[in-house]
Enzyme design. Structure first.
Site, PDB file in Angstrom:
ATOM      1  N   PHE A 277      43.143  16.702  69.353  1.00 42.56           N
ATOM      2  CA  PHE A 277      42.665  18.068  69.636  1.00 42.56           C
ATOM      3  C   PHE A 277      42.762  18.992  68.427  1.00 42.56           C
ATOM      4  CE2 PHE A 277      41.339  18.422  74.087  1.00 42.56           C
ATOM      5  CZ  PHE A 277      41.475  17.072  74.390  1.00 42.56           C
ATOM      6  N   LEU A 278      42.507  18.408  67.253  1.00 43.30           N
ATOM      7  CA  LEU A 278      42.464  19.212  66.029  1.00 43.30           C
ATOM      8  C   LEU A 278      41.093  19.071  65.356  1.00 43.30           C
ATOM      9  CD1 LEU A 278      45.999  18.719  64.392  1.00 43.30           C
ATOM     10  CD2 LEU A 278      45.100  20.763  65.519  1.00 43.30           C
TER      11      LEU A 278
ATOM     12  N   CYS B 136      36.176  22.722  82.622  1.00 46.98           N
ATOM     13  CA  CYS B 136      37.627  22.846  82.795  1.00 46.98           C
ATOM     14  C   CYS B 136      38.245  23.945  81.940  1.00 46.98           C
ATOM     15  CB  CYS B 136      38.276  21.507  82.486  1.00 46.98           C
ATOM     16  SG  CYS B 136      37.521  20.170  83.413  1.00 46.98           S
TER      17      CYS B 136
ATOM     18  N   ALA C 188      37.869  20.635  64.413  1.00 52.60           N
ATOM     19  CA  ALA C 188      37.236  21.958  64.324  1.00 52.60           C
ATOM     20  C   ALA C 188      35.737  21.809  64.558  1.00 52.60           C
ATOM     21  CB  ALA C 188      37.499  22.549  62.950  1.00 52.60           C
ATOM     22  N   GLY C 189      35.124  22.852  65.058  1.00 50.92           N
ATOM     23  CA  GLY C 189      33.680  22.811  65.267  1.00 50.92           C
ATOM     24  C   GLY C 189      33.226  23.895  66.212  1.00 50.92           C
TER      25      GLY C 189
ATOM     26  N   GLY D 139      34.015  23.580  75.655  1.00 53.73           N
ATOM     27  CA  GLY D 139      33.167  23.998  76.760  1.00 53.73           C
ATOM     28  C   GLY D 139      33.546  23.149  77.948  1.00 53.73           C
TER      29      GLY D 139
ATOM     30  N   PHE E 191      44.661  15.150  85.521  1.00 55.86           N
ATOM     31  CA  PHE E 191      44.638  15.385  84.068  1.00 55.86           C
ATOM     32  C   PHE E 191      43.570  14.567  83.356  1.00 55.86           C
ATOM     33  CE2 PHE E 191      48.926  16.534  85.451  1.00 55.86           C
ATOM     34  CZ  PHE E 191      49.065  17.795  84.880  1.00 55.86           C
TER      35      PHE E 191
ATOM     36  N   LYS F 100      36.991  27.689  82.532  1.00 53.42           N
ATOM     37  CA  LYS F 100      37.370  28.350  83.790  1.00 53.42           C
ATOM     38  C   LYS F 100      38.898  28.421  83.943  1.00 53.42           C
ATOM     39  CE  LYS F 100      37.396  24.540  87.129  1.00 53.42           C
ATOM     40  NZ  LYS F 100      38.837  24.449  87.251  1.00 53.42           N
TER      41      LYS F 100
ATOM     42  N   THR G 143      42.125  21.841  90.566  1.00 44.29           N
ATOM     43  CA  THR G 143      42.927  22.789  89.784  1.00 44.29           C
ATOM     44  C   THR G 143      42.898  24.132  90.503  1.00 44.29           C
ATOM     45  OG1 THR G 143      42.282  21.603  87.792  1.00 44.29           O
ATOM     46  CG2 THR G 143      43.165  23.843  87.495  1.00 44.29           C
TER      47      THR G 143
END
Ligand code: NAD
Ligand code: UGA
Length: 435
Positions: free
Chosen positions: A250-251, A261, A253-254, A258, A153, A264, A122
């Site tokens: 990707f929903l 990827c 919560a918590g 980290g 990816f 940065k 990347t």
């Protein structure tokens, strides 16, 4: 059979090498880390990634995959050279391209025949052009080459599946013919292939990671509001996710994101924007929301215990996500440091990441068994949602804790069930104050 050289045998390079070999190509994987290569020659993996060891072993046996520290050996006969070295954050947030520059320079000095150089790392927008300049100026004699951007990816923990069944392959180059040749390598994956220019391909990678990070920070912001208003963020996410325009992934919560990827890459994108005089206000908020989660977890635990001074706190999970040993920017590190700074004695258990975590968490006492770790603890914090934590014998743990306090940083337990078992339980975004 195409001949491929892969530079860097980390999470991306080793998976790329093994998968391209499995697709029938001849792959020579190279690294400057002699220990890594020596171990790989003996069948010892440098990283934990499910299924990787078997895949490497099979392809080494079949004679399609080999390892070296020699650029000359790796490039001999290669038509394609994938650069898959690290691009960590510099102090100012900019991506550090020293490893990419080294790889490009060494390729230039070693190549003896025309080559397609592919950036899998990347890299900031404009790096492809910069790599082409480095190669041109470092070549002792001009030898034709092209640079193609082919961002990766894959996600750690499911990397082989992600490589073999990608959502898409993105290719960017000023040389259409070179991009078409790289496209040919990816045809067996049967995924859509997008061919665009170098800069656009590089930007697609950053925009994708930044969007996913934004989605997580968004649901974490919603979690905060849920707590204030007495709603349950887990059910809110389910209700939102059925809308195809939103999607259910990707929903969760918590403790937030980290790893090696998102942190940065969001930082590097914000840096690129600011450097060009743009104000990346959304990206800045996404980062702020994310890093607040770690502090919030410790503050909540302190509220539950009255004080952290002299308390024994056990961390369930250390890796930045399940199914990996990767400790880069893992929330566990900040949490352990914060707990220790507030006077707590920190214990930790992780099924895979303990060894890599030792140096990063000198304040923590490591345990190889979660039940032993829990004995006599004043509280437990769920940091990583390993599947095995979902199946823990919570009644047994309740009996061995000094005080039955659990802060669930990944919302893996049912609050009503925890209450039934007699726990003092809190989490993120589920009812009043997360409890
Ligand atoms: P990593 O740190 O695991 O591995 C990098 C490897 O490159 C190391 O083994 C290192 O020794 C080697 N290396 C460094 N300089 C070298 C050189 N000059 N010649 C040969 N080898 C050299 O990194 P990673 O996690 O695999 O990430 C690599 C790149 O891929 C990064 O840009 C990252 O952002 C990107 N990426 C990572 C992931 C992921 O899940 N880890 C996913 C997609 C993209
Ligand atoms: C991420 C992307 O998912 C990959 O597509 C990308 O290739 C890779 O970054 C990269 O560019 O290197 P990865 O970091 O391995 O992959 O892991 P993710 O599954 O994306 O999780 C990232 C972080 O977000 C983890 O800390 C995880 O706990 C957190 N997360 C994820 C949440 O907090 N909530 C979620 O709903 C999902």
């Amino acid at each position: 059979m195409k001949q491929i050289c892969v530079i860097g045998v980390g999470y991306v390079g080793l998976v790329t090498s093994a998968c391209f070999a499995d697709l029938g190509n001849r792959v020579v994987a190279l690294d400057v880390n002699e220990q890594r290569i020596a171990n790989l020659k003996k069948g010892v993996m440098p990283i934990y990634e499910p299924g990787l060891e078997e895949l490497v072993e099979r392809n080494v046996k079949a004679g399609r995959l080999s390892f070296t520290t020699s650029y000359a050996e790796a490039l001999k006969g290669a038509q394609f050279a994938f650069i898959a070295v690290g691009t960590p954050s510099s102090v100012n947030g900019e991506a550090d391209l020293q490893y990419v520059a080294d790889a490009a320079r060494t390729i230039a000095r070693t190549m003896t025949a025309s080559l397609i150089i592919i950036n899998k790392s990347t890299v900031p927008v404009g790096t492809g052009d910069w790599v082409a300049d480095i190669v041109k100026s470092a070549q002792p004699e001009p030898i034709p080459f092209s640079v193609v951007s082919c961002p990766e990816f894959l996600s750690e923990g499911v990397a082989i599946g992600d490589f073999m069944q990608p959502h898409r392959t993105v290719l960017g180059s000023l040389d259409r013919e070179a991009a078409e040749q790289v496209a040919q390598l990816h045809l067996p994956l049967r995924a859509p292939i997008i061919i665009t220019d170098l800069r656009t391909a590089e930007m697609i990678k950053y925009a994708s990671n930044a969007f996913l990070a934004t989605k997580i920070s968004f649901i974490n912001e919603i979690a905060n509001i849920c707590e204030a208003l007495g709603a349950d963020v887990k059910e809110v996410a389910v209700g939102m996710g059925y809308d195809k325009r939103i999607g259910s992934l990707f929903l969760n919560a918590g403790l937030g994101w980290g790893g090696s990827c998102f942190p940065k890459d969001v930082k590097a994108l914000a840096f690129m924007a600011a450097e060009k005089g743009r104000h990346p206000q959304l990206l800045n908020a996404v980062m702020d929301i994310n890093y607040d989660r770690r502090k919030m977890a410790v503050t909540r635990l302190e509220e539950m215990l009255g004080s952290l001074d002299g308390k024994v706190v056990g961390l369930l999970g250390l890796a930045f996500k399940p199914n990996t040993d990767d400790m880069r920017d893992a929330p566990s590190v900040d949490i352990a440091q914060d707990l220790a700074a507030r006077g707590a004695a920190v214990r930790a258990y992780d099924p895979i990441a303990l060894e890599g975590a030792r140096a990063l968490l000198p304040e923590a006492t490591m345990f190889t068994d979660p039940y032993r770790m829990a004995e006599g603890c004043d509280a437990l914090v769920v940091v990583t949602e390993w599947n095995e934590f979902k199946q823990l014998d919570l009644e047994r743990i309740h009996g061995s804790l000094k005080r039955p306090v659990v802060f669930d940083g990944r919302n893996i337990y049912d609050p009503a069930y925890m209450e039934l078992l007699g726990y003092e339980y809190r989490c993120f975004g589920r009812g009043s104050d997360g409890g």
